[in-house]
Scaffold this motif. Structure first.
Motif, PDB file in Angstrom:
ATOM      1  N   GLU A 171      -1.770   3.389  -0.691  1.00 28.76           N
ATOM      2  CA  GLU A 171      -1.153   2.059  -0.724  1.00 28.76           C
ATOM      3  C   GLU A 171      -2.018   1.305  -1.956  1.00 28.76           C
ATOM      4  O   GLU A 171      -1.317   0.678  -2.992  1.00 28.76           O
ATOM      5  CB  GLU A 171      -1.165   1.241   0.434  1.00 28.76           C
ATOM      6  N   PRO A 172      -3.220   1.050  -1.746  1.00 31.74           N
ATOM      7  CA  PRO A 172      -3.961   0.530  -3.057  1.00 31.74           C
ATOM      8  C   PRO A 172      -3.947   1.046  -4.522  1.00 31.74           C
ATOM      9  O   PRO A 172      -3.635   0.475  -5.254  1.00 31.74           O
ATOM     10  CB  PRO A 172      -5.612   0.534  -2.405  1.00 31.74           C
ATOM     11  N   ARG A 173      -3.920   2.518  -4.237  1.00 33.43           N
ATOM     12  CA  ARG A 173      -3.796   3.358  -5.414  1.00 33.43           C
ATOM     13  C   ARG A 173      -2.338   2.812  -6.057  1.00 33.43           C
ATOM     14  O   ARG A 173      -2.168   2.858  -7.310  1.00 33.43           O
ATOM     15  CB  ARG A 173      -3.975   4.733  -5.209  1.00 33.43           C
ATOM     16  N   PHE A 174      -1.453   2.860  -5.164  1.00 37.60           N
ATOM     17  CA  PHE A 174      -0.065   2.776  -5.798  1.00 37.60           C
ATOM     18  C   PHE A 174       0.109   1.161  -6.348  1.00 37.60           C
ATOM     19  O   PHE A 174       0.615   1.091  -7.504  1.00 37.60           O
ATOM     20  CB  PHE A 174       1.120   2.687  -4.660  1.00 37.60           C
ATOM     21  N   LYS A 175      -0.656   0.106  -5.896  1.00 38.48           N
ATOM     22  CA  LYS A 175      -0.633  -1.234  -6.558  1.00 38.48           C
ATOM     23  C   LYS A 175      -1.479  -1.149  -7.636  1.00 38.48           C
ATOM     24  O   LYS A 175      -0.910  -1.778  -8.643  1.00 38.48           O
ATOM     25  CB  LYS A 175      -1.430  -2.039  -5.250  1.00 38.48           C
ATOM     26  N   LYS A 176      -2.554  -0.255  -7.839  1.00 35.83           N
ATOM     27  CA  LYS A 176      -3.259  -0.180  -9.116  1.00 35.83           C
ATOM     28  C   LYS A 176      -2.266   0.127 -10.131  1.00 35.83           C
ATOM     29  O   LYS A 176      -2.311  -0.286 -11.063  1.00 35.83           O
ATOM     30  CB  LYS A 176      -4.389   0.550  -8.941  1.00 35.83           C
ATOM     31  N   ARG A 177      -1.583   1.472  -9.576  1.00 38.86           N
ATOM     32  CA  ARG A 177      -0.549   2.087 -10.728  1.00 38.86           C
ATOM     33  C   ARG A 177       0.427   0.848 -11.325  1.00 38.86           C
ATOM     34  O   ARG A 177       0.703   0.921 -12.355  1.00 38.86           O
ATOM     35  CB  ARG A 177      -0.153   3.304 -10.301  1.00 38.86           C
ATOM     36  N   THR A 178       0.836   0.224 -10.298  1.00 36.90           N
ATOM     37  CA  THR A 178       2.145  -0.739 -10.702  1.00 36.90           C
ATOM     38  C   THR A 178       1.412  -1.675 -11.591  1.00 36.90           C
ATOM     39  O   THR A 178       2.341  -2.172 -12.414  1.00 36.90           O
ATOM     40  CB  THR A 178       2.714  -1.160  -9.311  1.00 36.90           C
ATOM     41  N   LEU A 179       0.367  -2.316 -11.222  1.00 37.86           N
ATOM     42  CA  LEU A 179      -0.304  -3.144 -11.951  1.00 37.86           C
ATOM     43  C   LEU A 179      -0.480  -2.971 -13.592  1.00 37.86           C
ATOM     44  O   LEU A 179      -0.458  -3.627 -14.299  1.00 37.86           O
ATOM     45  CB  LEU A 179      -1.786  -3.684 -11.420  1.00 37.86           C
ATOM     46  N   PHE A 180      -1.147  -1.528 -13.616  1.00 37.51           N
ATOM     47  CA  PHE A 180      -1.280  -1.118 -15.054  1.00 37.51           C
ATOM     48  C   PHE A 180      -0.010  -0.942 -15.748  1.00 37.51           C
ATOM     49  O   PHE A 180      -0.254  -1.264 -16.869  1.00 37.51           O
ATOM     50  CB  PHE A 180      -2.151   0.300 -14.797  1.00 37.51           C
ATOM     51  N   LEU A 181       0.853  -0.446 -15.056  1.00 40.37           N
ATOM     52  CA  LEU A 181       2.155  -0.359 -15.554  1.00 40.37           C
ATOM     53  C   LEU A 181       2.691  -1.401 -16.185  1.00 40.37           C
ATOM     54  O   LEU A 181       3.327  -1.593 -17.294  1.00 40.37           O
ATOM     55  CB  LEU A 181       3.085   0.531 -14.704  1.00 40.37           C
TER      56      LEU A 181
END
Length: 270
Positions: free
Chosen positions: A3-13
């Protein structure tokens, strides 16, 4: 952990989309503002909406002729680039000859050379031949950069076609031109689309050669956009509107070849 990794990817995107779209949006926003509003206020939306800048471009011959000139020499360049690159790429993909790797590398070095290096030779040559300020002059100059790229892209797609197809066609009595046009090119139509796209985009946005080799009759839009200073100063609104209209042809081309480009990425040739 996921979940934290998904949030980071979403933020970068999200950040990437903001930084990618913001300049385009701001240019569109400016194109509908008056020059006074552009220089005096900072607003996300036009407070005094106007289409005068677009009206200027579509009614002033010096502006719309720039788009016509650009489309003419870009189309000429793209067609000639593909006509030259297709047989060359076929030779590189199907035959081995002395120095083939060196010739292929030499072609790519032309693509890595800045256009300014070839500017003086082209200028002197075209002046001598009387080709200055013509569409064909810019189209031929851009061949030096587009043909190597097209050969490299097409060679990758052609290498993925089994040689047995060539042999089967010859056994069935196909002549090479008939085989190449009716069987082989349809098999690599994705590569043709990708090569055409990159040839189009380079020729469309290239400024230095297009501006130097033309003056009046074949002056492209990229050259017209650099000459928007008048007695009253820079015409920011017209310049923004011209920028918006300049994006449109590239966006249309991308829309039609988007699937081919994705296939090129998958093959590692784009």
């Amino acid at each position: 952990m996921d979940e934290p990794r998904f949030k980071k990817r979403t933020l970068f995107l999200a950040l990437y989309l903001v930084f990618a779209i913001l300049p385009v949006y701001w240019m569109v926003n400016m194109s509908f503002k008056t020059n006074e509003e552009i220089l005096s206020t900072f607003s996300l939306f036009p407070q005094h909406f106007t289409i005068d800048h677009y009206r200027t471009i579509f009614t002033d011959v010096s502006w719309y002729s720039g788009y016509i000139n650009s489309l003419i020499y870009v189309a000429i360049n793209t067609v000639i680039s593909l006509l030259v690159a297709l047989p060359a790429a076929y030779a590189f993909s199907r035959y081995s000859f002395l120095g083939d790797k060196h010739v292929f590398f030499w072609l790519l070095t032309n693509r890595m050379t800045p256009p300014a290096v070839f500017l003086l030779p082209f200028f002197q040559l075209y002046t001598t031949l009387g080709l200055m300020d013509t569409h064909i002059a810019v189209a031929l100059a851009h061949l030096l950069f587009n043909v190597p790229l097209a050969v490299w892209i097409l060679e990758g797609f052609m290498s993925g076609v089994p040689r047995e197809i060539d042999e089967t066609a010859y056994i069935d009595g196909y002549s090479f031109p008939r085989f190449f046009l009716t069987i082989y090119i349809p098999l690599i139509k994705a590569g043709v689309g990708v090569a055409a796209f990159f040839c189009f985009m380079f020729s469309w946005v290239e400024l230095l050669m297009a501006r130097t080799l033309t003056s009046v009759n074949a002056k492209p839009i990229v050259a017209v956009m650099t000459r928007t200073v008048s007695a009253s100063g820079m015409d920011w609104g017209v310049l923004a509107a011209a920028g918006v209209l300049t994006i449109v042809p590239g966006a249309i081309v991308i829309w039609f070849v988007r699937h081919y480009i994705a296939k090129g990425f998958a093959m590692g040739r784009v």
